[in-house]
Design a protein around this motif. Structure first.
Motif, PDB file in Angstrom:
ATOM      1  N   ASP A 243       0.819  -1.219   0.000  1.00  0.00           N
ATOM      2  CA  ASP A 243       0.000   0.000   0.000  1.00  0.00           C
ATOM      3  C   ASP A 243       0.847   1.261   0.000  1.00  0.00           C
ATOM      4  N   PRO A 320      -6.454  -2.565  -0.845  1.00  0.00           N
ATOM      5  CA  PRO A 320      -5.689  -2.043   0.294  1.00  0.00           C
ATOM      6  C   PRO A 320      -5.965  -2.820   1.576  1.00  0.00           C
ATOM      7  N   ARG A 324      -2.215  -0.130   7.559  1.00  0.00           N
ATOM      8  CA  ARG A 324      -0.856  -0.266   7.029  1.00  0.00           C
ATOM      9  C   ARG A 324       0.125  -0.538   8.168  1.00  0.00           C
TER      10      ARG A 324
END
Length: 473
Positions: A243, A320, A324
């Protein structure tokens, strides 16, 4: 599989002789064929792979005149020749991947097998630009990285490109050098990671995030390589790292993820020739084939066109990760008879949170933001602020359970009857990946199960000992 590699031209006296020969590092190199197969003894094949960023400049290929390649390719190969003078075989994408015009099927098969190619090489050498030379020389001399060196490394495109992730994490042996550096200016990945980690830890969190976002991502990639030998790399881990990386063509994003997840040669028809809706579908199909269902924790809508598979993400241009943040572990499953069976899942229902949850959240938030930015906030609000910093794009309307707060990607239409399925084997330091299940009436008045991915923010101590097998229909 048939592989092309660069090899010194034994017929040449040192000058190029024909369109399939190129002078690099004072030697003439030709493309030769290699029959690449998995090595049963576990040793790499006798060639070196070059990992570098293409940059913006283009020049005609010496080996495929109709194709344009990076103007950095020759310099990257020359750097490898300088640092490994005894090397007799080199694989570099711009020269060794078959051209799309001449051999489209072979090209697609090679792209599908990139993870396999890099995994079979004796060594993968990352070649940074000449601007990084002071930093690489500092490391080669076993000296500490200074802020000026971090500034140079932060400018390197290599740390953000899609392809370079799967090139690095599949390497048996990974080293770093740069263009135009004298012989001996090369460092191992472990030494690089150690020095970079020490330099970044010394910084204030805000300075690190604001000044060195690329190096933050770089450290994740290097860390992934370091633990790859004994920790499972899940699809979700690959998605989270990717990502923060970029690519020229959208499909390259998924080819690179496929290469990071599978170090096997192309065993089916090339991806571009399969009857698949998209490169995203190809990636998810690979995950399902491998029994890795962590890809369901993607920040996209569920596919409501497939009865019995409403837990599955829509195949689109992106996939995605829900946040993250590097994860560990995985989520194993199998799809049979119209049902998805997931292993190691804990089922929770809405309930008042236990008192120690607030303590866990407070301690985590303080460790994450020691500057006190979120001090005084209600635990759920503080937890949501942390998730936002980690790229979570979901809602702040969480569902409280005894052991943690579940933050769904999209607002749940109802709270009564909701179950939170926590994948206890797929973890972050703040909790685990989870998906909400709730009942809904379909157009035919049948009651069906709907699913919403999210993040379970809470302590896992009381959950890891009681996983069960769950069926998703």
């Amino acid at each position: 599989m048939r592989l092309f590699v660069l090899s010194p031209d034994s017929r040449s006296d040192g000058s190029p002789s024909g369109s399939r020969t190129q002078l690099i590092g004072n030697r003439a190199w030709s493309l030769v064929e290699l029959d690449l197969r998995p090595n049963p003894d576990g040793h790499g094949a006798d060639f070196v792979c070059v990992s570098y960023s293409w940059g913006l400049g283009r020049t005609p290929s010496a080996f495929h005149p109709s194709s344009l390649v990076s103007d950095r390719t020759e310099g990257a190969v020359a750097a490898v020749v300088e640092q490994r003078p005894a090397c007799r075989s080199i694989w570099v994408d711009a020269f060794c991947v078959p051209s799309e015009e001449e051999h489209p099927a072979e090209r697609a098969a090679t792209l599908e097998s990139m993870g396999f190619i890099y995994a079979q090489a004796a060594e993968v050498i990352v070649v940074l630009t000449a601007q990084a030379r002071p930093a690489i020389e500092q490391l080669a001399r076993k000296h500490k990285l200074l802020p000026a060196h971090l500034d140079l490394l932060e400018q390197e495109d290599w740390v953000t490109r899609a392809w370079t992730y799967q090139e690095a994490v599949n390497a048996r042996h990974l080293s770093l050098t740069c263009e135009n550096a004298p012989r001996g200016t090369i460092v191992s990945c472990s030494d690089f990671l150690s020095s970079l980690g020490h330099a970044l830890v010394a910084l204030h969190p805000d300075e690190r995030a604001a000044s060195y976002p690329r190096l933050d991502a770089f450290e994740d990639v290097m860390g992934d390589w370091a633990v790859a030998g004994y920790l499972e790399r899940s699809a979700l881990q690959v998605m989270a790292i990717m990502d923060r990386r970029t690519q020229t063509r959208p499909e390259d994003h998924f080819y690179a993820m496929i290469g990071a997840l599978s170090a096997e040669p192309a065993g089916m028809k090339p991806l571009q020739q399969q009857q698949l809706a998209s490169p995203c579908e190809a990636f998810m199909a690979l995950c399902e084939r491998e029994g890795d269902y962590s890809f369901i924790f993607a920040s996209v809508k569920r596919d409501m066109t497939m009865p019995g598979r409403w837990w599955r993400p829509v195949a689109g241009p992106e996939l995605p990760a829900i946040i993250r943040l590097s994860s560990w572990g995985g989520l194993r499953g199998r799809f049979e008879d119209g049902c998805l069976t997931l292993e190691d899942v804990v089922v929770l229902r809405p309930a008042p949170a236990l008192p120690h949850l607030a303590v866990f959240i407070e301690e985590f938030v303080v460790g994450f933001r020691p500057d006190g930015a979120y001090a005084g906030l209600e635990p759920g609000e503080a937890a949501f602020k942390v998730l936002q910093e980690l790229g979570f794009s979901g809602t702040s309307e969480y569902v409280a359970t005894e052991y943690g707060l579940f933050f769904p990607w999209e607002r749940l239409p109802r709270r009564d009857g909701v179950e939170i399925l926590v994948a206890v084997g797929l973890r972050w330091s703040l909790g685990a990946a989870a998906i909400a299940r709730y009942a809904k009436s379909s157009e035919s008045d049948d009651v069906v199960s709907c699913y919403e991915p999210g993040v379970f923010f809470g302590t896992m101590v009381d959950l890891v000992g009681s996983p069960v097998t769950v069926r998703l229909v």
